[in-house]
Design a protein around this motif. Structure first.
Motif, mmCIF file in Angstrom:
data_model
loop_
_atom_site.group_PDB
_atom_site.id
_atom_site.type_symbol
_atom_site.label_atom_id
_atom_site.label_comp_id
_atom_site.label_asym_id
_atom_site.label_seq_id
_atom_site.Cartn_x
_atom_site.Cartn_y
_atom_site.Cartn_z
ATOM 1 N N ALA A 22 0.505 -1.136 -0.187
ATOM 2 C CA ALA A 22 -0.348 0.154 0.101
ATOM 3 C C ALA A 22 0.505 1.285 -0.135
ATOM 4 C CB ALA A 22 -0.998 0.299 1.055
ATOM 5 N N THR A 25 2.216 1.869 -3.088
ATOM 6 C CA THR A 25 1.653 2.437 -3.789
ATOM 7 C C THR A 25 1.238 3.830 -4.110
ATOM 8 O OG1 THR A 25 0.582 0.329 -3.969
ATOM 9 C CG2 THR A 25 -0.868 1.863 -5.339
ATOM 10 N N VAL A 26 1.076 4.052 -3.118
ATOM 11 C CA VAL A 26 1.086 5.824 -2.636
ATOM 12 C C VAL A 26 2.256 6.002 -3.207
ATOM 13 C CG1 VAL A 26 0.642 7.749 -0.102
ATOM 14 C CG2 VAL A 26 -0.269 4.965 -1.074
ATOM 15 N N SER A 33 -2.617 15.162 -9.811
ATOM 16 C CA SER A 33 -4.348 15.184 -8.819
ATOM 17 C C SER A 33 -2.745 14.793 -7.419
ATOM 18 C CB SER A 33 -5.315 15.074 -8.570
ATOM 19 O OG SER A 33 -6.083 15.397 -9.454
ATOM 20 N N TRP A 34 -2.807 13.231 -8.253
ATOM 21 C CA TRP A 34 -2.159 12.644 -6.661
ATOM 22 C C TRP A 34 -0.343 13.397 -6.599
ATOM 23 C CZ3 TRP A 34 -2.942 9.796 -2.483
ATOM 24 C CH2 TRP A 34 -4.338 9.827 -2.771
ATOM 25 N N LEU A 37 -0.656 15.835 -4.548
ATOM 26 C CA LEU A 37 -1.408 16.027 -3.149
ATOM 27 C C LEU A 37 -0.566 15.656 -2.267
ATOM 28 C CD1 LEU A 37 -4.780 13.848 -3.761
ATOM 29 C CD2 LEU A 37 -4.561 16.369 -2.549
ATOM 30 N N VAL A 43 4.961 18.440 2.406
ATOM 31 C CA VAL A 43 5.363 20.069 3.021
ATOM 32 C C VAL A 43 4.913 20.644 4.071
ATOM 33 C CG1 VAL A 43 4.446 23.023 2.534
ATOM 34 C CG2 VAL A 43 5.848 21.357 0.848
ATOM 35 N N THR B 341 -5.641 -1.561 -1.172
ATOM 36 C CA THR B 341 -6.111 -0.951 0.463
ATOM 37 C C THR B 341 -6.152 0.946 -0.028
ATOM 38 O OG1 THR B 341 -4.583 -1.681 1.429
ATOM 39 C CG2 THR B 341 -5.335 0.078 2.512
ATOM 40 N N PHE B 342 -5.640 1.398 -1.123
ATOM 41 C CA PHE B 342 -6.125 2.990 -1.338
ATOM 42 C C PHE B 342 -6.579 2.825 -3.096
ATOM 43 C CE2 PHE B 342 -3.186 3.658 2.250
ATOM 44 C CZ PHE B 342 -3.434 4.078 2.656
ATOM 45 N N TRP B 346 -7.388 6.966 -5.043
ATOM 46 C CA TRP B 346 -6.961 7.739 -6.159
ATOM 47 C C TRP B 346 -7.523 6.776 -7.693
ATOM 48 C CZ3 TRP B 346 -2.796 5.510 -3.138
ATOM 49 C CH2 TRP B 346 -2.411 4.459 -3.432
ATOM 50 N N TRP B 350 -10.077 13.286 -9.458
ATOM 51 C CA TRP B 350 -10.086 14.056 -8.675
ATOM 52 C C TRP B 350 -9.689 15.568 -9.431
ATOM 53 C CZ3 TRP B 350 -8.300 14.309 -3.791
ATOM 54 C CH2 TRP B 350 -8.440 13.292 -3.090
ATOM 55 N N LEU B 360 -10.170 18.013 0.137
ATOM 56 C CA LEU B 360 -9.593 19.089 0.344
ATOM 57 C C LEU B 360 -10.478 19.384 1.797
ATOM 58 C CD1 LEU B 360 -7.946 20.319 -2.800
ATOM 59 C CD2 LEU B 360 -6.951 18.921 -0.953
ATOM 60 N N PHE B 434 -6.864 22.672 -5.581
ATOM 61 C CA PHE B 434 -5.611 22.290 -5.120
ATOM 62 C C PHE B 434 -4.914 24.312 -4.375
ATOM 63 C CE2 PHE B 434 -6.431 19.129 -7.429
ATOM 64 C CZ PHE B 434 -6.500 17.973 -6.852
ATOM 65 N N LEU B 442 -1.286 26.321 3.673
ATOM 66 C CA LEU B 442 -0.397 27.384 4.716
ATOM 67 C C LEU B 442 -0.398 28.144 5.002
ATOM 68 C CD1 LEU B 442 2.504 27.059 1.741
ATOM 69 C CD2 LEU B 442 2.715 26.049 4.420
#
Lengths: 233, 575
Positions: A22, A25-26, A33-34, A37, A43, B341-342, B346, B350, B360, B434, B442
């Protein structure tokens, strides 16, 4: 534990393997977009680790190990977005090429991470520049806090007498009311009298302002007193 | 403006939305347009004033002289914390009520009267603030008695609050009608959320009238004296209560938009409804933290409100924090939208600014706004937060990132589904959430650092040169620089939203009804488990949500521990 899941150690192994997959994959998620993100999240994580370590170090100066998370956070703010917006997309593109590019593409993410960690070690060992902020020094290094009390009493004849509890750091005192200067006192310990009849009405109230100035004429403290609130002595 | 839509209605004034399947009446749609567009105008004005405020606090620029700062800050605060929010919230009530229930808007003239009063009130507040002269002070949001603000300001506040109460009446009437016709049927979750929002809103608005009517009478000279402690306690019913309306409206939108745009289902109706009910009883008590440094309230009052009552509200937030991503995960797994899992996350749309703005909003509200709200809402930790720049940092994280992003997400789909116009700008619309979220996040972070780590006070135009003080904020200058640059980018991101919205209204082509996902169910996804072949929501894996929730908890625990540790360093206990 059911027989389908196997032994506890198998369960743990498959859980760890699943978590690792996992995470990978991230790490390699590569849509625009990812990328944004992940860069944004790093940051924020960087700022959090950097500032948190700095503030802890300010109250516990003996905890020198904190320079490493400090360096990690500081560099993460700078390098985190670069890694996920530039390095990984480029590496994935070059892996599909051939020759040298493919070879570089395969090693670039790990190479980038290795350089990053090396920089963390170096900067953590030799903390310098804006990375280390000493939150505790601001109070210690600044000048003396000049904050004497000013006491005023009113006599039956309408004279107001004022004095300062401490004259250190004060060069002279100027008393004004409604834009008119009433008294200038350059003699410590700065006791002065003003006539109530000379105090002007400002915004519906008779009041005067006392300004304490340093030798350069800089404002040190300012007090405003309403005559109605001054007790009779 | 009302004729800018591209849709036709049947003889009864209804149309069926091709995307949501909702049966929408023209009466409700007209008012949603009116309130929605007005709120965006308020956003534009408030955002423009944000430029002056931020560029003054960044003292390298030092845009405004001290005399003007409070006035500009007042306009900024009223337009963004109140007008942008409340106009949009009335629109949300009409979406959550008449839209979702498939009803016409009852008492449309009352709605129009409410709108008129709100606009009139906003205009009077603006005029009163902009033309104020000594001995009046710019009121900011709090207008604490006995500081005097223009009489017209208090009058404007009363008119605006009255207008908002009046505008909420048609929504309540639609709920009343629905329950009269179907007494044994539960309201859909979105309508239920909107209904709870309306109750919390009425608490706040009526509390505001109870506060501001006597204040107007005092300022006009009919009352000789108004107790400052009474005012402060009463004021925060509307002062913080108005922000709790934002919270509930935002969460209602989260449920709605994650379903419409991401295919989310409701993981558990009962649990989500219970969380809304917990808010009803406990969320407004969160206002108590504003009075922690006041002498007038007892220790018991402080402890009850900032611990026991706070837990009720925090549990509700935790439930929503799990239920909404879990609903998204379940919905997408059911539709085979990504494995692992994710994968469900994704594979989500988006590029759709409505979806990205919503997600967000959830992330930034949770990590920045929610955690800090819990910490500063505690009796002890409040001491290190009170009246520092960290406090605006917190509420910018809740309102300027969380709620504003959710409202922007809704705004994108009001443009598409209510006005029937597709967004102009292409990539600009995609990057807008975004850009705004990152920059505004920030800004919030820097404000919190400046307040908590350096003790920089709020509301002061300049802090770098405080005469005679031992305080020296010079080491905070780099943080102010990041704050200033991020604020400029955030204002740019906000302006981009306004440009896309207005451009879409004026020049957008007809929306063809396509979504990144298949058509959602009009009940919010609750009936997805009703069919004979359907699988219950809890039968799907929610492991991705579980991991994300654990990351959130871990962050929360670290922040919590760090704040308590710092508090413990403020005073040395013992010899």
């Amino acid at each position: 534990m059911s027989t389908e899941s196997g032994s506890p150690s198998q369960f743990v192994r498959s859980g760890v393997a699943s978590a690792w997959n996992a995470l990978r994959t991230v790490y390699y998620a590569n849509s625009v977009s990812w990328r944004i993100l992940k860069a944004g999240a790093l940051v924020f994580l960087g700022f959090f680790v950097w500032a948190g370590s700095n503030i802890l170090h300010s109250v516990q100066p003996g905890w020198n190990f904190l320079t490493y998370p400090m360096a990690y956070g500081f560099l993460l703010i700078l390098y985190g977005p670069i890694h996920h917006v530039v390095v990984i997309p480029l590496a994935l593109r070059w892996r599909r090429a051939s020759g040298v590019r493919q070879s570089i593409g395969k090693r670039m993410p790990n190479g980038g991470l290795a350089l990053f960690l090396l920089a963390v070690l170096l900067l953590g060992t030799f903390p310098a520049g804006p990375m280390a902020i000493d939150f505790a020094s601001a109070l210690e290094e600044s000048g003396v806090d000049v904050a004497p009390d000013m006491h005023c009493v009113k006599s039956e004849g309408g004279t107001i007498h004022c004095h300062l509890s401490d004259s250190a750091g004060v060069d002279h005192v100027v008393v004004e009311s409604g834009g008119t200067e009433l008294v200038t006192d350059a003699d410590p310990p700065f006791e002065f009298d003003i006539e109530e009849s000379n105090v002007q009405t400002v915004l519906g109230e008779r009041k005067f302002t006392v300004r304490l100035l340093d030798e350069d004429g800089g404002l040190v403290r300012r007090y405003t007193r309403r005559t109605a609130m001054i007790s009779e002595g | 403006m009302l004729d800018l839509a591209t849709y036709d209605y049947d003889d009864d004034g209804f149309r069926t939305c091709g995307v949501t399947g909702l049966r929408i009446h023209k009466s409700a749609e007209d008012m949603v347009k009116l309130f929605g567009v007005t709120s965006i105008v308020a956003l534009a004005v408030g955002g423009a004033f944000a430029l002056f405020v931020a560029m003054t606090r960044w003292e390298v620029i030092g845009l405004l002289p001290p005399g003007d700062f409070y006035q500009y800050l007042t306009i900024h605060a009223w337009y963004l914390l109140i007008f942008w929010m409340v106009f949009m919230e009335i629109a949300i009530l009409y979406v959550g009520g008449p839209f979702v229930l498939g009803r016409r808007l009852p008492l449309k003239r009352v709605s129009g009267a409410g709108y008129g009063l709100m606009v009139l009130g906003a205009a009077i507040i603006t005029w009163g603030t902009w033309t104020q002269e000594l001995p009046n002070q710019a009121p900011l949001l709090t207008s604490y008695v006995p500081l005097k603000s223009p009489t017209s300001f208090y009058l404007g506040v009363d008119v605006f609050l009255l207008g908002a109460v009046v505008a909420a009446v048609p929504f309540l009437a639609s709920i009343w009608q629905e329950k009269r016709e179907t007494p044994n049927q539960a309201l859909p979750l979105i309508a239920f959320g909107a209904f709870i929002t309306s109750i919390v809103a009425l608490e706040a608005l009526v509390g505001g009238l109870i506060t501001y009517v006597p204040t107007l009478l005092w300022r006009a000279g009919f009352l000789e004296h108004l107790d400052a402690a009474w005012y402060r306690q009463m004021y925060w019913i509307i002062g913080h209560g108005s922000q709790q309306i934002n919270l509930l409206a935002m969460i209602t939108i989260w449920y709605f938009l994650t379903h419409v745009l991401g295919g989310a289902e409701v993981a558990s109706e009962k649990v989500s409804r219970t969380a809304f009910v917990l808010y009803l009883f406990f969320i407004n008590l969160g206002a108590a933290h504003h009075l922690m440094s006041d002498p007038a309230v007892s220790t018991g009052w402080r402890m009850w409100n900032t611990s026991y009552a706070a837990y009720g509200a925090v549990i509700a937030s935790m439930i929503h924090a799990f239920a909404i991503p879990a609903g998204l995960e379940v919905g997408r797994r059911r539709k085979n939208k990504g494995g692992g899992t994710f994968g469900w996350l994704w594979s989500a749309p988006w590029k759709d600014p409505g979806f990205s703005a919503t997600i967000l909003s959830i992330i930034l509200f949770g990590f920045l706004g929610g955690t800090t709200g819990v910490m500063m809402g505690q009796m002890q930790l409040n001491m290190t937060w009170h009246n520092t720049l960290a406090t605006p940092g917190h509420f910018h994280a809740t309102v300027a990132t969380g709620t504003t992003l959710a409202f922007m997400g809704l705004g994108y789909y009001v443009l598409r589904l209510v006005f029937g116009r597709d967004w102009i700008g292409g990539i600009l619309a995609t990057i807008q959430p975004f850009l705004y979220a990152g920059a505004m996040g920030l800004v919030c972070l820097m404000m919190m650092y400046l307040g908590l780590l350096f003790g920089v006070p709020r509301r002061h135009p300049s802090v770098m040169d405080i005469p005679g003080s031992a305080f020296d904020f010079a080491p905070s200058k780099p943080f102010f620089a990041v704050f200033g640059i991020a604020a400029l980018l955030a204002i740019l991101g906000g302006a981009l939203f306004v440009v896309v919205a207005v451009g879409t209204l004026l020049f957008g082509s007809e929306y063809d009804g396509t979504l990144p996902e298949e058509t959602p169910l009009p009940d919010g996804g609750a009936s997805a488990t009703d069919g004979p072949d359907s699988k219950a929501a809890h039968a799907f894996s929610m492991r991705g949500t579980f991991i994300l929730t654990m990351v959130f908890f871990l962050t929360f625990v670290v922040l919590y521990a760090l704040n308590w540790y710092l508090l413990s360093q403020v005073w040395t206990i013992g010899p």
